[in-house]
Motif scaffolding. Structure first.
Motif, PDB file in Angstrom:
ATOM      1  N   THR A  21       0.820  -1.223   0.000  1.00 56.71           N
ATOM      2  CA  THR A  21       0.000   0.000   0.000  1.00 56.71           C
ATOM      3  C   THR A  21       0.850   1.268   0.000  1.00 56.71           C
ATOM      4  O   THR A  21       0.410   2.311  -0.447  1.00 56.71           O
ATOM      5  CB  THR A  21      -0.913   0.064   1.240  1.00 56.71           C
ATOM      6  OG1 THR A  21      -0.154  -0.357   2.370  1.00 56.71           O
ATOM      7  CG2 THR A  21      -2.111  -0.811   1.072  1.00 56.71           C
ATOM      8  N   MET A  24      -2.506   7.371  -6.883  1.00 58.52           N
ATOM      9  CA  MET A  24      -1.645   6.211  -6.642  1.00 58.52           C
ATOM     10  C   MET A  24      -1.618   5.331  -7.902  1.00 58.52           C
ATOM     11  O   MET A  24      -2.591   5.288  -8.644  1.00 58.52           O
ATOM     12  CB  MET A  24      -2.227   5.355  -5.512  1.00 58.52           C
ATOM     13  CG  MET A  24      -2.489   6.106  -4.249  1.00 58.52           C
ATOM     14  SD  MET A  24      -1.006   6.163  -3.287  1.00 58.52           S
ATOM     15  CE  MET A  24      -1.472   7.431  -2.145  1.00 58.52           C
ATOM     16  N   TYR A  39     -11.244   2.236  11.421  1.00 60.80           N
ATOM     17  CA  TYR A  39     -10.520   2.870  12.527  1.00 60.80           C
ATOM     18  C   TYR A  39     -11.115   4.202  12.961  1.00 60.80           C
ATOM     19  O   TYR A  39     -10.693   4.758  13.970  1.00 60.80           O
ATOM     20  CB  TYR A  39      -9.054   3.097  12.151  1.00 60.80           C
ATOM     21  CG  TYR A  39      -8.259   1.815  12.078  1.00 60.80           C
ATOM     22  CD1 TYR A  39      -8.025   1.070  13.222  1.00 60.80           C
ATOM     23  CD2 TYR A  39      -7.763   1.358  10.876  1.00 60.80           C
ATOM     24  CE1 TYR A  39      -7.307  -0.108  13.166  1.00 60.80           C
ATOM     25  CE2 TYR A  39      -7.037   0.179  10.810  1.00 60.80           C
ATOM     26  CZ  TYR A  39      -6.809  -0.555  11.950  1.00 60.80           C
ATOM     27  OH  TYR A  39      -6.109  -1.714  11.899  1.00 60.80           O
ATOM     28  N   GLY A  55      -6.263   2.120   3.672  1.00 58.02           N
ATOM     29  CA  GLY A  55      -5.402   2.375   2.512  1.00 58.02           C
ATOM     30  C   GLY A  55      -5.952   3.525   1.693  1.00 58.02           C
ATOM     31  O   GLY A  55      -7.140   3.574   1.376  1.00 58.02           O
ATOM     32  N   ASN A  59      -5.234   8.469  11.178  1.00 61.79           N
ATOM     33  CA  ASN A  59      -3.813   8.816  11.323  1.00 61.79           C
ATOM     34  C   ASN A  59      -3.442  10.173  10.721  1.00 61.79           C
ATOM     35  O   ASN A  59      -2.282  10.588  10.791  1.00 61.79           O
ATOM     36  CB  ASN A  59      -2.940   7.709  10.735  1.00 61.79           C
ATOM     37  CG  ASN A  59      -3.104   7.538   9.231  1.00 61.79           C
ATOM     38  OD1 ASN A  59      -3.497   8.463   8.520  1.00 61.79           O
ATOM     39  ND2 ASN A  59      -2.796   6.349   8.740  1.00 61.79           N
ATOM     40  N   ARG A 110      -7.969  -7.212  11.888  1.00 62.92           N
ATOM     41  CA  ARG A 110      -7.585  -7.314  10.465  1.00 62.92           C
ATOM     42  C   ARG A 110      -6.079  -7.556  10.359  1.00 62.92           C
ATOM     43  O   ARG A 110      -5.309  -7.163  11.246  1.00 62.92           O
ATOM     44  CB  ARG A 110      -7.967  -6.045   9.699  1.00 62.92           C
ATOM     45  CG  ARG A 110      -7.313  -4.786  10.215  1.00 62.92           C
ATOM     46  CD  ARG A 110      -7.643  -3.569   9.345  1.00 62.92           C
ATOM     47  NE  ARG A 110      -6.778  -3.472   8.191  1.00 62.92           N
ATOM     48  CZ  ARG A 110      -5.548  -2.936   8.199  1.00 62.92           C
ATOM     49  NH1 ARG A 110      -5.025  -2.465   9.322  1.00 62.92           N
ATOM     50  NH2 ARG A 110      -4.832  -2.869   7.103  1.00 62.92           N
ATOM     51  N   SER A 115      -2.502  -6.732   9.096  1.00 64.32           N
ATOM     52  CA  SER A 115      -1.822  -5.523   8.648  1.00 64.32           C
ATOM     53  C   SER A 115      -1.392  -5.681   7.200  1.00 64.32           C
ATOM     54  O   SER A 115      -1.057  -6.778   6.761  1.00 64.32           O
ATOM     55  CB  SER A 115      -0.597  -5.269   9.523  1.00 64.32           C
ATOM     56  OG  SER A 115       0.296  -4.402   8.846  1.00 64.32           O
ATOM     57  N   ARG A 123      -3.866  -6.608  13.552  1.00 65.14           N
ATOM     58  CA  ARG A 123      -4.174  -5.502  14.446  1.00 65.14           C
ATOM     59  C   ARG A 123      -5.557  -5.701  15.049  1.00 65.14           C
ATOM     60  O   ARG A 123      -6.495  -6.107  14.367  1.00 65.14           O
ATOM     61  CB  ARG A 123      -4.152  -4.183  13.678  1.00 65.14           C
ATOM     62  CG  ARG A 123      -2.812  -3.907  13.019  1.00 65.14           C
ATOM     63  CD  ARG A 123      -2.633  -2.434  12.703  1.00 65.14           C
ATOM     64  NE  ARG A 123      -1.555  -2.215  11.760  1.00 65.14           N
ATOM     65  CZ  ARG A 123      -0.259  -2.271  12.066  1.00 65.14           C
ATOM     66  NH1 ARG A 123       0.122  -2.542  13.304  1.00 65.14           N
ATOM     67  NH2 ARG A 123       0.662  -2.071  11.149  1.00 65.14           N
TER      68      ARG A 123
HETATM   69  C1  16G Z   1      -0.343   2.322   4.523  1.00 64.20           C
HETATM   70  C2  16G Z   1      -1.404   3.206   3.938  1.00 64.20           C
HETATM   71  C3  16G Z   1      -2.128   3.947   5.027  1.00 64.20           C
HETATM   72  C4  16G Z   1      -2.684   2.975   6.052  1.00 64.20           C
HETATM   73  C5  16G Z   1      -1.601   2.055   6.552  1.00 64.20           C
HETATM   74  C6  16G Z   1      -2.202   0.940   7.377  1.00 64.20           C
HETATM   75  C7  16G Z   1      -1.251   4.310   1.783  1.00 64.20           C
HETATM   76  C8  16G Z   1      -0.517   5.291   0.948  1.00 64.20           C
HETATM   77  N1  16G Z   1      -0.800   4.154   3.018  1.00 64.20           N
HETATM   78  O1  16G Z   1       0.654   3.086   5.130  1.00 64.20           O
HETATM   79  O2  16G Z   1      -3.157   4.661   4.421  1.00 64.20           O
HETATM   80  O3  16G Z   1      -3.233   3.651   7.125  1.00 64.20           O
HETATM   81  O4  16G Z   1      -0.943   1.452   5.457  1.00 64.20           O
HETATM   82  O5  16G Z   1      -1.195   0.049   7.748  1.00 64.20           O
HETATM   83  O6  16G Z   1      -2.214   3.690   1.346  1.00 64.20           O
HETATM   84  P1  16G Z   1      -1.530  -1.413   8.260  1.00 64.20           P
HETATM   85  O7  16G Z   1      -2.177  -2.158   7.113  1.00 64.20           O
HETATM   86  O8  16G Z   1      -0.205  -1.959   8.654  1.00 64.20           O
HETATM   87  O9  16G Z   1      -2.458  -1.286   9.415  1.00 64.20           O
END
Ligand code: 16G
Ligand code: ZN
Length: 532
Positions: free
Chosen positions: A26, A84, A334, A357, A377, A500, A502, A509
């Motif tokens: 992502t 993106m 979230y 994402g 975030n 979910r 990560s 998480r």
């Molecule tokens: C990535 C995502 C962000 C998301 C995070 C969740 C993009 C550009 N960035 O950093 O939006 O909050 O993943 O992380 O899409 P996780 O899947 O580890 O919880």
């Protein structure tokens, strides 16, 4: 043919570390900077192909690792409208990065070109930039090799924030259309934002000074430059944590991610009560706000609070303008339950929930006339659809009140980065709204009270076993687990919890919220225990 031999030749200069596996996730590729040389070279090849596939439209390549520690780096591709990279191309990126030999790499290159009917002799255009990390210059050199090997034309925009590069990509690709996005330069970016901010805040009292923690990253110098364009008649900004030359200090005990996850002030920052503070992340595409009260208690104003503020302001302006438009909000699981309740019950705006994402949120918010999206975030923006902009431009106001509202809405569309979440643009948006409402941070914080919540990271044997539905709010697999979570949640007032995998770490998480701090913590622990 010549291109293929060039690629093979240059590739020997950028060997892939033995045994290393890569995945375009992502956030693009992101890991230790020392492991990225071959990856960035190969991303150059892919960027050239992507541009050729799109008739020579300009593709962006950003070298950054955002809020990660200083030794990390990363690279991601930007599509022509500043969005993106299209999801179907992520797999090609992963394949290129993992090709074992130079020979295998040229074969992959040719295979993508053939399967997508790409003419390798057609023009390719790429622009790129990087953040302030020490590994950046060497990675950019690798990128240039990749672009040269693939015979692409390129322009080096040197050091920029991530959203600035997204802006420039969109400007270049819309330059010859009826609606050019702006001048494709860093100056063009500052001028566009500064002008829009001046119009939006015209006639309002000058905003109170704001102090911004720039995470010792690229956002520091860029924010100072932006403030210079805006002028001190309109805005006073104090930038702290702006030591970009002390590379080891990047994101260290400061910045948006630190403040949001630790729920505390950046190291050494001592605010005066009820003054507005903000923190950017390392590439300035995230921002959170905060203040302390007279008892020195810390209050965080995160992405949910920004979304609610923006939705309220825009909804009210639309109502005054009399233009028939709908504002909607996109959230992820979230989002704090109180924010969703505020949006739907008090503001009565529609909410869409998507998977985590940015690309999911971005696409969902394009379905509204005006779509507000923020992750908790602090990453987010507000998208004005083409038809909304047209409706506003062609609207014939019946009175000065309507005219004012229409002008403000159109200036907001210019102020808010339409390509991606942009901390600098979001900063100006929030300041402008607070100045319109004559609010300080505590009035803003009063809109609703966050439910206490807890996020827990649980390491499991196989995170792929965790499959979700309903925008990641419910587990389908492992079978039976969701029913156990439901049974626990039922026992807590205002309880909510979900699990979910990560997308960025090898863990799952657990999120839990409930009416009190104690209950939220307890629920998080109990749900986590179910996973063991
Ligand atoms: C990535 C995502 C962000 C998301 C995070 C969740 C993009 C550009 N960035 O950093 O939006 O909050 O993943 O992380 O899409 P996780 O899947 O580890 O919880
Ligand atoms: Zn970032």
């Amino acid at each position: 043919q010549q291109q293929l031999s060039q690629i093979a030749k240059f590739s020997t200069l950028h060997p892939r570390p033995y045994g290393q596996k890569y995945e375009y996730g992502t956030a693009g590729f992101r890991l230790l900077g020392s492991l990225l040389d071959s990856v960035v070279f190969r991303v150059g090849l892919l960027a050239a192909l992507r541009s050729r596939k799109l008739d020579g439209e300009t593709i962006g390549v950003m070298v950054t690792a955002s809020h990660n520690p200083p030794d990390d780096n990363g690279v991601k591709l930007i599509d022509p409208q500043g969005e993106m990279l299209e999801a179907s191309w992520e797999a090609y990126a992963t394949k290129f990065a993992n090709a074992e030999t130079d020979d295998e790499l040229t074969k992959e290159y040719l295979a993508v070109a053939e399967s997508l009917n790409i003419n390798l002799d057609s023009p390719a255009n790429v622009v790129f930039a990087r953040d302030t990390r020490a590994s950046g210059p060497a990675l950019v050199a690798a990128l240039k090799d990749g672009l040269a090997a693939a015979a692409a034309d390129y322009a080096d925009y040197r050091i920029l924030t991530t959203p600035q590069l997204h802006y420039i990509v969109k400007c270049i690709n819309t330059a010859k259309t009826a609606t050019p996005y702006g001048h494709p330069s860093e100056q063009g970016y500052y001028e566009k934002l500064a002008t829009a901010f001046q119009i939006v805040t015209k006639g309002k009292p000058k905003p109170h000074v704001i102090t911004v923690d720039a995470a010792n990253g690229v956002g520091g110098p860029k924010l100072k430059e932006l403030a210079r364009y805006i002028g001190s008649d309109y805005l006073d900004v104090i930038v702290v944590k702006d030591e970009i030359d002390a590379v080891e200090k990047l994101n260290y005990q400061c910045g948006a991610d630190f403040v949001k996850t630790q729920q505390k002030l950046p190291l050494g920052v001592q605010p005066a009560p009820y003054e507005l503070y903000a923190s950017l992340d390392g590439d300035a595409d995230r921002i959170v706000f905060y203040y302390i009260d007279e008892a020195k208690k810390f209050h965080l104003l995160d992405g949910d609070k920004i979304a609610s503020l923006a939705a309220m302001f825009i909804r009210d302006l639309i109502a005054v303008s009399g233009v028939d438009l709908q504002v909607g909000v996109v959230q992820t699981a979230y989002a704090n339950g109180s924010s969703s309740k505020y949006l739907s019950d008090i503001l009565q705006v529609p909410i869409t929930v998507t998977r985590t994402g940015v690309k999911h949120l971005h696409h969902a918010s394009q379905l509204f006339d005006v779509g507000v999206y923020f992750e908790a975030n602090g990453h987010g923006t507000v998208l004005f659809s083409n038809s909304a902009t047209k409706a506003l431009e062609s609207f014939e106001a019946q009175n000065p009140g309507q005219q004012d509202a229409v002008t403000t809405l159109l200036s907001l569309a210019a102020l808010i980065n339409q390509t991606v979440g942009d901390a600098l643009s979001d900063l100006l948006l929030v300041i402008a709204i607070l100045s319109h409402k004559a609010w300080g941070p505590s009035e803003w914080n009063l809109t609703y009270t966050d439910l206490p919540n807890r996020l827990v990271r649980v390491v499991v044997k196989d995170r792929a076993a965790f499959k979700t539905e309903d925008a990641e709010r419910r587990l389908v697999e492992p079978k039976g687990l969701q029913a156990q979570i439901d049974a626990l949640v039922k026992k807590y007032k205002s309880g909510r919890s979900f699990v979910r995998a990560s997308g960025t770490e090898d863990a799952v998480r657990v999120y839990a919220e409930a009416a009190t701090r104690l209950e939220a913590d307890e629920l998080a622990v109990k749900v986590s225990d179910l996973l063991k």
